[in-house]
Design an enzyme around this catalytic site. Structure first.
Site, PDB file in Angstrom:
ATOM      1  N   CYS A 164       1.676   2.840   4.506  1.00 58.11           N
ATOM      2  CA  CYS A 164       1.377   2.057   3.304  1.00 58.11           C
ATOM      3  C   CYS A 164       1.703   2.795   2.014  1.00 58.11           C
ATOM      4  O   CYS A 164       1.441   2.300   0.928  1.00 58.11           O
ATOM      5  CB  CYS A 164      -0.079   1.613   3.349  1.00 58.11           C
ATOM      6  SG  CYS A 164      -0.345   0.562   4.785  1.00 58.11           S
ATOM      7  N   GLU A 308     -10.447   8.437  -2.857  1.00 59.51           N
ATOM      8  CA  GLU A 308      -9.507   8.358  -3.980  1.00 59.51           C
ATOM      9  C   GLU A 308     -10.215   8.716  -5.292  1.00 59.51           C
ATOM     10  O   GLU A 308      -9.665   9.420  -6.137  1.00 59.51           O
ATOM     11  CB  GLU A 308      -8.891   6.953  -4.068  1.00 59.51           C
ATOM     12  CG  GLU A 308      -7.807   6.868  -5.150  1.00 59.51           C
ATOM     13  CD  GLU A 308      -7.025   5.571  -5.132  1.00 59.51           C
ATOM     14  OE1 GLU A 308      -7.442   4.619  -4.430  1.00 59.51           O
ATOM     15  OE2 GLU A 308      -5.998   5.506  -5.837  1.00 59.51           O
ATOM     16  N   LYS A 329      -5.050  -4.571  -5.606  1.00 58.37           N
ATOM     17  CA  LYS A 329      -5.262  -5.067  -4.238  1.00 58.37           C
ATOM     18  C   LYS A 329      -6.481  -5.980  -4.185  1.00 58.37           C
ATOM     19  O   LYS A 329      -6.651  -6.745  -3.242  1.00 58.37           O
ATOM     20  CB  LYS A 329      -5.434  -3.889  -3.262  1.00 58.37           C
ATOM     21  CG  LYS A 329      -4.126  -3.138  -3.000  1.00 58.37           C
ATOM     22  CD  LYS A 329      -4.259  -2.151  -1.865  1.00 58.37           C
ATOM     23  CE  LYS A 329      -2.972  -1.391  -1.610  1.00 58.37           C
ATOM     24  NZ  LYS A 329      -2.752  -0.275  -2.563  1.00 58.37           N
ATOM     25  N   HIS A 334      -3.803  -6.098   0.736  1.00 55.79           N
ATOM     26  CA  HIS A 334      -2.942  -4.941   0.989  1.00 55.79           C
ATOM     27  C   HIS A 334      -1.588  -5.415   1.530  1.00 55.79           C
ATOM     28  O   HIS A 334      -1.493  -5.842   2.670  1.00 55.79           O
ATOM     29  CB  HIS A 334      -3.629  -4.002   1.980  1.00 55.79           C
ATOM     30  CG  HIS A 334      -3.033  -2.627   1.998  1.00 55.79           C
ATOM     31  ND1 HIS A 334      -1.731  -2.376   1.596  1.00 55.79           N
ATOM     32  CD2 HIS A 334      -3.553  -1.426   2.372  1.00 55.79           C
ATOM     33  CE1 HIS A 334      -1.483  -1.084   1.724  1.00 55.79           C
ATOM     34  NE2 HIS A 334      -2.572  -0.491   2.177  1.00 55.79           N
ATOM     35  N   PHE A 393      -2.089   5.690   6.023  1.00 55.58           N
ATOM     36  CA  PHE A 393      -2.345   6.122   7.397  1.00 55.58           C
ATOM     37  C   PHE A 393      -1.393   7.256   7.751  1.00 55.58           C
ATOM     38  O   PHE A 393      -0.282   7.340   7.231  1.00 55.58           O
ATOM     39  CB  PHE A 393      -2.076   4.960   8.354  1.00 55.58           C
ATOM     40  CG  PHE A 393      -3.305   4.159   8.702  1.00 55.58           C
ATOM     41  CD1 PHE A 393      -4.430   4.221   7.912  1.00 55.58           C
ATOM     42  CD2 PHE A 393      -3.318   3.345   9.825  1.00 55.58           C
ATOM     43  CE1 PHE A 393      -5.555   3.485   8.239  1.00 55.58           C
ATOM     44  CE2 PHE A 393      -4.440   2.598  10.157  1.00 55.58           C
ATOM     45  CZ  PHE A 393      -5.555   2.672   9.366  1.00 55.58           C
TER      46      PHE A 393
END
Lengths: 410, 399
Positions: A164, A308, A329, A334, A393
């Site tokens: 992503c 984050e 988002k 997403h 990921f």
């Protein structure tokens, strides 16, 4: 490396909240929610039923030279976004030197729906029908190749599957190729169609929010699976100015790193994320104080948003509290490999319009997420420099720095 | 441009594991083809492929998440390459070691298994630990996660050219100062869904793969992983490690047209650009590690492009896919590893099953039996059927 800045001169996108930058930007400012009941997938057996889908999209208007039936939906979305971006940049396509123009695309799952078609027949034992599935549409390289074929180019055509964070990798690499003088024009971005495997996967991890995406909210329940594509036209500023192109922003630098920690969980100290941002700052000689806005990865999962937030505090210190950071988002869900590119477009529009898109669905503050997330309403603010985060990921992290273009140097 | 050299090679192939075993098997002309055992071939008759038989033996440290065949192979090759290059990952060097893989189909087997199980048993009992391996970046990520190297981590899914593109990407990242050392390679595995696609399109050989032979009937599918340790020359010298070869140049070209003449031109352009970057003339190339896999059209396009570029006098040509099969995104890295070993040992491995030259493939220099040869430069070709072409040139390292 040349001192000729890399600039963005065109932007095109297909998203659940609109196609084309004007419609898209208006929807962002309105705080439109693109998360709806999923129509293209039977969700009756799933725990959740909502996601982001591009509405009423047909590839035909964008395929003027090639046949959309020969490629899959990931390529459809990418070609559409590429054509919009090229039209937006105002170039006469006949003036492009085919060997000096290329494409770099990011994706998470590529043409997963093609494989899923085959899976459906195999699972039901219908091998005769399975034979009719064209598995040569599955390999991801068909996505950039479809774009190159449509515009008749011979330059580099690459696709990065860095999960992503893929489109930040792609935009950064396209800028590298321009800086190295390998090409004169790049179309770069990302594309991902709605994938059953992704929907099943995130549901199996209990990571999908049932109703809406609420990044940074105390009661956030997860991400929403979505789809889309955005492509940006990148060139060297000298070339863009020579042809009188509109210059939207400068791609200052990017940084990539890997958590080297876990396949799905972020590093508890956000190691990869912090390193990626530091690298972007170092390569672009960007002062942390110059960042006016952060386009968050902000998926809405408990882990991502917390880590984050921690990463930004690590990078900016106390100043993190005064830099607005929103997650679009919350509106789009997403879009996987397209997310970084769509967020780059939103960041550039923020620079152009001096308005920050909001994080919608924000209700209750989380003590672990205590920064300024531009809750619910768009906000006027002078924006010159933006940091856009993508943390994926596999520990893949990529940070992109975009800046208002100025001829007087920066 | 910095000078970049190859200081380590890791190989996981149908002919064995590690550079010694695989190089010896290749030079002995061992055929990697066998009856497939890793997937159910029901309804397809006997299925031959160049398969790796005991992948689970290569499995490294256990992970919490499911580790796919591609992840095991890709990780094992990286580990072998690091060992071969005498690199121990430490807190001091790990931030300077990057990973870039070419891989396009390694996500397919886990994706199909995950999806089909959810279709059969319902999505609610889908195994969350299997999901992360459904993307083709999983092998490269596994390398960073288990070995702890984190300068950067990228996967290019560019199909046939992917691992040559990955080598180029690794070189660029070293040149840009983003790493001193890069694990650059490729990985691809076999599964039913991949095989089925080629099978229904009738692209597979009826018996053996016979690149450039007039009796060739198609390709043999293969799998495996090759990883090269790319290193800044000064860095390698400091470490005083053996150098297999220097990377001299890379070129790529894409043709949007699926016509023979355009494809031949694209192949010539790709090789020409690699020569240009290497500042070399065609007559300085001593050996070509061809992409030829036994397919009717692909072999002919490559042969005719070589004839054109070399003005009829094509240097020694060898097609390792006669033994290793077509491993797609891994192929370029495998050919590059073999080319580096070839320069190092001054030996050209032969092309097996080559008996009758094809007048439509007028190369005239296919090496049938492994031979010693004095060489200083090798060209590697990866030519895709979808119009994407890439070439790499390696040369012997000279101080």
């Amino acid at each position: 490396m040349s001192a000729d800045p890399i600039v963005v001169t065109g932007m095109g996108m297909v998203t659940p909240i609109g196609t084309g930058k004007k419609v898209f930007w208006e929807a962002l400012l309105r705080g439109e929610n693109g998360i709806r009941p999923i129509r293209t997938l039977d969700t009756s057996l799933y725990r959740t039923h909502r996601g982001g889908e591009v509405q009423d999209f047909t590839p035909d208007p964008y395929f003027k030279n090639t046949n959309p039936e020969n490629v899959g939906r990931c390529a459809h979305l990418a070609v559409a976004a590429s054509r919009m971006a090229l039209e937006d940049c105002g170039i006469d396509l006949n003036s492009v030197q085919p060997a000096r123009a290329g494409v770099v695309c990011g994706t998470t799952m590529g043409e997963s729906p093609t494989a899923e078609k085959l899976d459906t027949f195999i699972a039901s034992g219908d091998m005769q029908a399975a034979r009719a599935v064209d598995m040569f549409q599955f390999p991801s390289e068909m996505v950039p190749i479809a774009v190159a074929r449509e515009f008749n180019w011979n330059g580099p055509a690459s696709i990065m599957s860095t999960a992503c964070a893929a489109s930040n990798y792609a935009i950064g690499y396209a800028a590298d190729l321009l800086r190295m003088g390998v090409v004169d024009m790049m179309v770069a971005g990302g594309s991902d169609p709605l994938s059953r495997v992704v929907f099943t996967g995130f549901n199996s991890m209990l990571a999908v929010a049932p109703e809406r995406c609420q990044p940074f909210d105390l009661r956030r329940k997860g991400m929403c699976v979505s789809e889309g594509s955005a492509m940006l036209v990148l060139e060297r500023a000298s070339g863009a100015r020579k042809r009188g192109a509109p210059i939207y922003a400068e791609v200052v630098s990017y940084g990539t790193s890997n958590d080297a920690y876990h396949m799905t969980a972020p590093h508890p100290q956000a190691r990869g994320a912090v390193r990626a941002v530091h690298q972007a700052f170092r390569e672009g000689k960007v002062a942390a104080e110059s960042i006016d806005y952060i386009s968050a990865h902000g998926t809405g999962t408990p882990a991502n948003d917390k880590i984050e937030t921690m990463a930004m505090k690590n990078v900016f210190g106390d100043a993190a509290y005064s830099i607005p950071m929103s997650s679009i988002k919350s509106m789009l869900g997403h879009t996987m490999g397209a997310a970084g590119a769509i967020e780059a477009v939103a960041s550039i529009l923020a620079i152009q319009n001096n308005v920050l898109p909001p994080t919608i669905n924000y209700c209750e503050a989380d003590p672990e997420c205590d920064l300024d997330y531009v809750p619910n309403c768009a906000r006027d603010k002078k924006v010159r420099t933006v940091l856009s985060n993508s943390f994926a990921f596999g520990g893949n992290c990529a940070a992109l720095v975009l800046r208002e273009y100025s001829t007087n140097g920066n | 441009m910095r000078r970049i050299v190859v200081t380590g090679i890791g190989l996981v192939l149908p002919l064995g594991t590690g550079k010694e075993q695989t190089w010896q098997a290749l030079c002995a002309g061992q055929d990697g083809a066998s009856d497939v055992s890793t997937f159910d071939t029901a309804g397809l008759g006997t299925v031959r492929a160049a398969e790796i038989k005991d992948v689970s033996q290569l499995r490294g440290r256990k992970s919490v998440w499911a580790v796919s065949r591609g992840m095991i192979m890709g990780f094992a090759a990286a580990k072998l390459a690091l060992e071969d290059s005498q690199i121990t990952v430490t807190p001091e060097n790990k931030d300077n070691i990057g990973v870039v893989y070419g891989s396009t189909l390694t996500g397919l087997a886990p994706l199909a298994k995950f999806d089909q199980e959810a279709l059969r048993n319902g999505p609610r009992i889908a195994d969350p630990l299997m999901f992360p391996s459904t993307g083709s970046s999983a092998p490269a990520c596994q390398v960073s996660i288990v070995l702890g190297v984190d300068a950067f981590n990228t996967t290019l899914s560019n199909g046939q050219t992917a691992s040559l593109d990955a080598i180029q990407y690794g070189m660029q990242f070293i040149d840009l100062g983003r790493a001193t050392t890069v694990l650059a390679g490729g990985v691809e595995d076999l599964c039913f869904e991949r095989f089925f696609g080629y099978h229904t399109q009738q692209l597979l050989a009826s018996s053996a793969a016979k690149p450039f032979d007039s009796q060739r009937t198609g390709m043999l599918l293969g799998e495996g992983s090759a990883v090269l340790v790319l290193e800044d020359l000064d860095h390698a010298k400091e470490r005083k490690v053996p150098i297999y070869a220097e990377i001299a140049g890379y070129g790529s070209y894409l043709t949007p047209k699926a016509e023979e003449a355009s494809e031949i031109n694209a192949a010539v352009q790709s090789m020409g650009k690699a020569l240009q970057q290497a500042s070399m003339r065609p007559d300085q190339i001593d050996v070509v590690f061809a992409g030829g896999n036994g397919s009717q059209k692909g072999d002919m396009v490559e042969a005719r492009a070589l004839t054109e570029l070399f003005h009829g006098s094509v240097p020694s040509l060898t097609a390792v896919k006669s033994m290793l099969g077509e491993s797609y995104s891994a192929a370029g890295a495998i050919q590059s590893a073999m080319a580096a070993l070839s320069l190092y040992h001054q030996t050209v491995p032969g092309t097996i099953h080559f008996a009758q030259p094809d007048p439509l493939c007028p190369v005239g220099s296919v090496v049938q039996n492994t031979q010693s040869k004095s060489m200083s430069a090798a060209m590697i070709n990866t030519f895709g059927s979808t119009g994407n072409f890439a070439s790499l040139i390696l040369k012997s390292y000279e101080n």
